[in-house]
Design an enzyme around this catalytic site. Structure first.
Site, PDB file in Angstrom:
ATOM      1  N   GLY A 248       0.796  -1.216   0.000  1.00  0.00           N
ATOM      2  CA  GLY A 248       0.000   0.000   0.000  1.00  0.00           C
ATOM      3  C   GLY A 248       0.830   1.269   0.000  1.00  0.00           C
TER       4      GLY A 248
ATOM      5  N   GLY B 227       1.225   5.047   0.039  1.00  0.00           N
ATOM      6  CA  GLY B 227       0.171   5.584   0.890  1.00  0.00           C
ATOM      7  C   GLY B 227       0.704   5.918   2.274  1.00  0.00           C
TER       8      GLY B 227
ATOM      9  N   MET C 139      -0.509   5.565   5.293  1.00  0.00           N
ATOM     10  CA  MET C 139      -0.625   4.540   6.323  1.00  0.00           C
ATOM     11  C   MET C 139       0.417   3.447   6.118  1.00  0.00           C
ATOM     12  SD  MET C 139      -2.382   4.194   9.045  1.00  0.00           S
ATOM     13  CE  MET C 139      -1.558   3.079  10.185  1.00  0.00           C
TER      14      MET C 139
ATOM     15  N   PRO D  13     -11.265  -3.532  11.537  1.00  0.00           N
ATOM     16  CA  PRO D  13     -11.514  -2.222  10.930  1.00  0.00           C
ATOM     17  C   PRO D  13     -10.725  -1.112  11.605  1.00  0.00           C
ATOM     18  CG  PRO D  13     -13.331  -2.814  12.363  1.00  0.00           C
ATOM     19  CD  PRO D  13     -12.426  -4.007  12.303  1.00  0.00           C
TER      20      PRO D  13
ATOM     21  N   MET E 193      -7.022  -0.621  14.067  1.00  0.00           N
ATOM     22  CA  MET E 193      -5.854  -1.238  14.677  1.00  0.00           C
ATOM     23  C   MET E 193      -5.391  -0.504  15.936  1.00  0.00           C
ATOM     24  SD  MET E 193      -5.031  -3.919  12.927  1.00  0.00           S
ATOM     25  CE  MET E 193      -5.496  -4.658  11.346  1.00  0.00           C
TER      26      MET E 193
ATOM     27  N   HIS F 241     -12.419  11.824   8.596  1.00  0.00           N
ATOM     28  CA  HIS F 241     -11.091  11.319   8.259  1.00  0.00           C
ATOM     29  C   HIS F 241     -10.501  12.233   7.185  1.00  0.00           C
ATOM     30  CE1 HIS F 241     -12.654   7.709  10.211  1.00  0.00           C
ATOM     31  NE2 HIS F 241     -11.426   7.228  10.257  1.00  0.00           N
TER      32      HIS F 241
ATOM     33  N   LYS G 110      -9.573   9.298   2.367  1.00  0.00           N
ATOM     34  CA  LYS G 110     -10.252   8.057   2.760  1.00  0.00           C
ATOM     35  C   LYS G 110     -11.598   7.997   2.054  1.00  0.00           C
ATOM     36  CE  LYS G 110     -12.059   5.422   6.704  1.00  0.00           C
ATOM     37  NZ  LYS G 110     -11.580   4.116   6.219  1.00  0.00           N
TER      38      LYS G 110
END
Length: 270
Positions: A9, A12, A14, A125, A127, A160, A164
Site C-alpha cells: 500500500g 500511501g 498509512m 476495521p 488497529m 477522516h 479516505k
C-alpha cells in the site's frame, strides 16, 4: 524475535507509517510493496530503506522470489477498498499470513475464502488498541444490557482525511453494537466529513492533523430530550494505528509459529 514483514500500500501514508513502525522494532522490512500499476517500478525510501513498488502486472512473477528470500513472511495490507478481495485472494494463493488494515471490500467473501484456506490472519476495521477496547466495551454492553437505549435517537459523525474513500469501519461496528442496545440506526445514516472545513468547523480537527486523523462522535438523546449521552474517540496522526498494526504483526507471527491457523481480530491481539 526477528520478523520478515512486507507492507503493501505504499506510497500511501498509512503504509509508510507502518513501515516506519516495523523498522522501529528492528524487524526486517521487505524491500517490495504491492501498489497500483501506475506506480509499478518506482523506488521510494523509508528511513533510508529502499522499497520497490510492484503493480498487479508484475506481482505474480516476483512473489515466489520474495517468499524464498524472506521465509516466514508476514504481510500487512493498507491498500484501497477496491483491492481488498483481490489482494486477500493473492495472499491465500501464496499461503501468506496477513494483517488486513484496509477497510471495505466484500468482507463476508473474504472471511469465507480465508476460512476455507485455513490461513492465519488478523483482520480489523481499527488497529488502535484503546479504540478496540472501547469497541469491546460497547459490544459487552450490547450483550449484557440489550435494549438499554430503547427509544433513544443516535447521531454518528466521523471525520477522516479527504483521501479516505469509505465510511469508517469503526463507526459501523459501534453502530452495530448500539442497535443491539435498542437503537434503530442504519450505517447509511452515519455522517461522513471529508473536507477540511467540515473537519475543523464541525468536529474540531486541528489544522495540523487534516492530512491524517480519525475523529468520531456518537450522540444519544432520549425521546423526551431530557437525557443525553455522548461518546468520542479522536486520533490525530497515524502513528497510533501503525503501532497497533505492528503489535498485530508480532501476535500473528507467534500464532503462525505455534501452528494456529484462524482469523483473529484486534481483541485477540489485546
Amino acid at each position: 524475535m526477528s520478523i520478515n514483514v512486507m507492507v503493501n500500500g505504499m506510497p500511501g501514508k498509512m503504509g509508510i507509517a507502518v513501515a516506519e513502525s516495523i523498522l522501529g522494532r528492528n524487524w526486517n522490512l521487505v524491500p517490495f510493496s504491492l501498489s497500483g500499476n501506475s506506480k509499478s517500478g518506482q523506488i521510494l525510501e523509508v528511513k533510508n530503506h529502499k522499497i520497490e513498488l510492484l503493480g498487479p502486472s508484475v506481482r505474480e512473477s516476483k512473489i515466489k522470489e520474495i517468499i524464498q528470500d524472506y521465509p516466514e513472511l508476514i504481510v500487512v495490507d493498507y491498500t484501497l477498498p477496491a483491492a481488498v478481495n483481490s489482494n486477500s485472494e493473492f495472499y491465500i494463493k501464496h499461503n501468506l499470513p496477513f494483517v488486513m488494515g484496509t477497510t471495505g471490500g466484500d468482507r463476508q467473501l473474504m472471511f469465507k475464502s480465508i476460512a476455507q484456506a485455513g490461513l492465519a490472519c488478523v483482520i480489523a476495521p481499527n488497529m488502535g488498541k484503546q479504540i478496540v477496547a472501547f469497541q469491546a466495551m460497547m459490544e459487552y454492553m450490547a450483550k449484557e444490557f440489550p435494549g438499554v437505549f430503547d427509544g433513544y435517537s443516535l447521531k454518528v459523525e466521523e471525520s477522516h482525511q479527504k483521501t479516505k474513500v469509505d465510511t469508517s469501519g469503526t463507526a459501523k461496528a459501534v453502530v452495530s453494537s448500539f442497535n443491539k442496545m435498542g437503537l434503530e440506526q442504519s450505517v447509511a445514516d452515519i455522517i461522513k466529513y471529508r473536507t477540511d472545513a467540515e473537519a475543523m468547523d464541525v468536529l474540531g480537527v486541528p489544522e495540523a492533523a487534516l492530512k491524517g486523523h480519525a475523529f468520531h462522535t456518537y450522540s444519544l438523546v432520549s425521546k423526551d430530550e431530557t437525557v443525553a449521552f455522548q461518546f468520542k474517540h479522536n486520533v490525530s496522526g497515524r502513528r497510533f494505528y501503525a503501532e497497533g498494526t505492528a503489535d498485530a504483526v508480532g501476535f500473528l507471527a507467534a500464532k503462525v509459529k505455534s501452528g494456529e491457523a484462524q482469523i483473529f481480530d484486534m481483541v485477540d491481539v489485546l
